[in-house]
Design a protein around this motif. Structure first.
Motif, PDB file in Angstrom:
ATOM      1  N   ALA A 108      32.686  45.954 -15.715  1.00  0.00           N
ATOM      2  CA  ALA A 108      33.486  44.790 -15.811  1.00  0.00           C
ATOM      3  C   ALA A 108      33.518  44.191 -17.189  1.00  0.00           C
ATOM      4  N   GLY A 109      34.641  43.670 -17.552  1.00  0.00           N
ATOM      5  CA  GLY A 109      34.585  42.947 -18.723  1.00  0.00           C
ATOM      6  C   GLY A 109      34.309  43.819 -19.989  1.00  0.00           C
ATOM      7  N   HIS A 110      34.859  45.232 -19.730  1.00  0.00           N
ATOM      8  CA  HIS A 110      34.199  46.149 -20.987  1.00  0.00           C
ATOM      9  C   HIS A 110      35.686  46.607 -21.671  1.00  0.00           C
ATOM     10  N   THR A 111      35.483  47.372 -22.441  1.00  0.00           N
ATOM     11  CA  THR A 111      36.466  47.692 -23.450  1.00  0.00           C
ATOM     12  C   THR A 111      36.797  49.002 -23.063  1.00  0.00           C
ATOM     13  N   ILE A 112      38.276  49.312 -22.975  1.00  0.00           N
ATOM     14  CA  ILE A 112      38.761  50.951 -22.932  1.00  0.00           C
ATOM     15  C   ILE A 112      39.400  51.242 -24.447  1.00  0.00           C
ATOM     16  N   LEU A 113      38.889  52.285 -24.636  1.00  0.00           N
ATOM     17  CA  LEU A 113      39.280  52.934 -25.992  1.00  0.00           C
ATOM     18  C   LEU A 113      40.067  54.167 -25.708  1.00  0.00           C
ATOM     19  N   CYS A 114      41.142  53.989 -26.113  1.00  0.00           N
ATOM     20  CA  CYS A 114      41.944  55.162 -25.849  1.00  0.00           C
ATOM     21  C   CYS A 114      42.106  56.059 -27.116  1.00  0.00           C
TER      22      CYS A 114
END
Length: 355
Positions: A108-114
């Protein structure tokens, strides 16, 4: 999988070699080559046809019996090995998918790196060094294996699809960074992510300057153009701009960051959010404590204006960014105080700060 395939191929080679040798023995006893091959085939599959020619010598009978035993054993082993290989592949894929998604549901509150290309690798390494929680999303299995070997959480799939972003926890994420080299893909990812989470901060990469407006209209909060940043960086190295030009933009801060890291210093940015204890107060009201202290270098206004060496009576407002200079070993403590711990020291009193 590799071991099973190797064993299977070895058995096939042995089986083919045995059949060729038996056919050669038949031929050596005066049989035609076609008759020899036909005899080998009907013996292996046991169709019950009569012998092409009389098998009346001890050698021919021995060879024929050996062919029956070896061929049946090889056929059974090949069939079993093939089934085993297929099952192992399915099991490995299932375990791999489970391993990829392990731990993402708890984030939760994380970063998604695409994207885990050249830019994605650098970004992931920086996030890992900063201790941030993030998920790498990519379609390339080899890239994901490399990311997983670095201890990163990974998810295989196309980030354009809603279910993939949903599995990555986009509804609970704080930031999404799409760094694919394809501008169209970055636009679609931005649109999808903004639709699924209206509050998430989206940072998008653009190869062409004309794409920047499209990304901003699609919902991106910030757009990074590597070509523009690279050109600006080269110009700075040539012209050596002053501190005001460096601190007036985030790109300038990044450029200055690389320079001062060589001497053990680092720049940290503290954002002033609405309703925070810094909102409406002055720079002199901030109490930054450290073993060797910190230096407030500048205050960057939302419009891009930078106040260099702000005086103590400089009033802060929501949207401002306070740029602080300190020793590399101490700044993480300051960052945790402002971000992880969600609190700062204001006139010696501890107060809560929102993200």
């Amino acid at each position: 999988m590799h071991l099973s395939l190797k064993r299977l191929l070895t058995t096939v080679v042995f089986f083919v070699t045995t059949c060729a040798l038996v056919a050669g023995v038949y031929t050596a006893h005066g049989w035609d080559w076609a008759d020899a091959v036909y005899m080998v085939v009907i013996t292996i599959f046991g169709v019950g046809y009569g012998e092409v020619r009389p098998v009346d010598t001890l050698l021919l009978r021995t060879v024929t019996m050996m062919l029956i035993v070896v061929s049946y054993g090889c056929v059974i082993y090949i069939a079993g090995g093939f089934v085993q290989m297929v099952m192992e592949g399915e099991i490995n894929r299932a375990l791999s998918r489970r391993r990829m998604t392990r731990g993402i549901d708890e984030l939760a509150g994380h970063t998604i790196l695409c994207g885990y290309g050249r830019a994605g690798r650098i970004l992931a390494a920086e996030l890992k060094r900063a201790g941030a929680s993030f998920v790498v999303v990519d379609q390339d299995e080899q890239k994901l294996n490399d990311a997983e070997s670095q201890g990163m959480l990974i998810l295989e799939g196309n980030a354009i699809e809603e279910d993939v972003l949903d599995k990555a926890g986009v509804r609970r994420a704080k930031v999404l960074a799409t760094v694919l080299p394809d501008d169209a893909a970055n636009v679609f990812i931005t649109l999808t992510a903004r639709e699924m989470n209206e509050t998430i901060e989206i940072i998008a990469r653009a190869e062409h300057p004309s794409t920047e407006k499209k990304l901003l209209r699609s919902g991106a909060n910030r757009v990074v153009l590597p070509a523009v940043i690279g050109g600006q960086r080269m110009a700075q190295l040539i012209t050596r701009p002053g501190a005001e030009a460096l601190l007036a933009s985030e790109e300038g801060v990044d450029a200055l960051q690389h320079e001062i890291e060589r001497i053990g210093l680092r720049i940290e940015e503290l954002s002033v959010t609405p309703g925070s204890p810094l909102d409406g107060h002055t720079v002199g009201d901030i109490d930054l404590k450290g073993n060797r202290g910190f230096l407030i270098v500048a205050v960057r206004r939302p419009g891009g204006e930078a106040v260099i060496d702000p005086p103590g009576d400089c009033v802060l407002a929501a949207g401002d960014t306070v740029i602080v200079l300190g020793h590399t070993g101490e700044l993480p403590q300051l960052a945790r105080r402002y971000t992880a711990a969600k609190e700062i020291l204001y006139r010696g009193a501890r107060a809560r700060v929102s993200d």
